[in-house]
Scaffold this active site. Sequence first.
Site, PDB file in Angstrom:
ATOM      1  N   SER A  85       0.795  -1.231   0.000  1.00 34.23           N
ATOM      2  CA  SER A  85       0.000   0.000   0.000  1.00 34.23           C
ATOM      3  C   SER A  85       0.828   1.281   0.000  1.00 34.23           C
ATOM      4  O   SER A  85       0.346   2.307  -0.466  1.00 34.23           O
ATOM      5  CB  SER A  85      -0.970  -0.006   1.179  1.00 34.23           C
ATOM      6  N   HIS A 104      -5.608  -4.108  -1.879  1.00 28.18           N
ATOM      7  CA  HIS A 104      -5.428  -3.083  -2.920  1.00 28.18           C
ATOM      8  C   HIS A 104      -5.379  -3.688  -4.323  1.00 28.18           C
ATOM      9  O   HIS A 104      -5.169  -2.962  -5.298  1.00 28.18           O
ATOM     10  CB  HIS A 104      -4.156  -2.266  -2.667  1.00 28.18           C
ATOM     11  N   LYS A 157     -12.757  -1.113  -0.195  1.00 28.29           N
ATOM     12  CA  LYS A 157     -12.012  -0.325  -1.187  1.00 28.29           C
ATOM     13  C   LYS A 157     -12.748  -0.438  -2.531  1.00 28.29           C
ATOM     14  O   LYS A 157     -13.796   0.172  -2.688  1.00 28.29           O
ATOM     15  CB  LYS A 157     -10.559  -0.807  -1.240  1.00 28.29           C
TER      16      LYS A 157
END
Length: 399
Positions: A187, A215, A246
Amino acid sequence: MSSAGTGLDRAIGAELDGLREAGTYKRANVLRSPQGPVVEMEGRGEVLVLSSNNYLGLADRREVVEAGIDGLRRYGAGTASVRFICGTFEPHLELERELADFSGTEAALTYVSCWNANEAAIPSLTDESTVILSDALNHASIIDAIRLSKPARKVIYSHSSMDELRAGLESCEPGQRKLVITDGVFSMEGDLARLPDIVELAREHEAVVLVDDSHGTGVMGKTGRGVAEHFGLLGDVDVITSTLGKALGGAAGGYVAASEEVCDMLFQRSRPHLFSNALPPTVACSALEAVRVLRREPQLVERLHAITASFRSRLRERGFAPLDGEGAIIPIIVGETAFAIRFSQRLLEEGVFVTGFGFPVVPEGTARIRVQMSAALEDEHLDRALDAFERVGRELGLI
Ligand SMILES: Cc1ncc(COP(=O)(O)O)c(C=O)c1O
């Protein structure tokens, strides 16, 4: 107030003053509109967002919001129970089937966050013979989950050092369980795990691979199925943990995708599952719709890839030096923490919200501006953001 309380407050107050003096005290920027490419920020008006995890722009997507509202009407505000007592609702099972299929695994189990999913999976997969091998730059939730585990031994290998990982695996004794843990997309660096090498080494040494793809989910691979898809390794990763907070709608929630046996064991034993309320059904409903939108519209992922590559190269054309990478995170190393914070503040004054990260989140001297792309950003937004970057970059002497 008791004198003990006063003493505590004084001590904490001094610590907080230290953060203020160091320029690392965090203040919240309050939003008055849904998360999106453009938000209404208290005291600032309209601001472009290049720092959220809303990678596919699904946080305020009509179908996703309506699925949540429908879930709220049908199932109420929440579960009022843990899963195994009376907290399992139809949308949990539907979402878990969908997530397993999407991840290329037999099963999946949801949690209220990926933080919880890591704290569930890692200690539960660790027995007293286990050696945990973990990348030094893994996410804080992995680090804490390892702290909660009771392995025979831990090997923290330098970031992406396959030599150190190999040596760690070779140092294990026969019969020991070996658990290799890595972020899929790191990240703070924006780079990818060296998954083909990790999977090959794990096969050679009969190790288990756990990838936290928070991610990577919705971002990596042609259809957004994550780093495993990106590397042609769908079905080859033993355990995937990821977030619903996310790309997949951005509400909250996490999951473990793995074999039937692993997920069943997590259902039986994992502590966040046994002792904490389940994901609210409304969130399960909106996340399920987010996965379905992604399946219907792989062009969202295509756009995300295209604009990320173009934004990175346009930053270079304007004199910045973003780190290389293939995910939707574009870090620009600027040096000192106070400078990164100053840079992001000036950008915000120019109407562009990008967060600066410094010590202790990243090593001293490597403070950075972390740009995150979203498929919802339009070309005009990106032009505007680049102009602001150039103005602030020149003013502060970075370019
Ligand atoms: C790699 C990684 N794992 C886990 C998490 C935590 O996810 P959640 O917000 O679902 O707890 C994050 C969030 O920043 C992350 O980047």
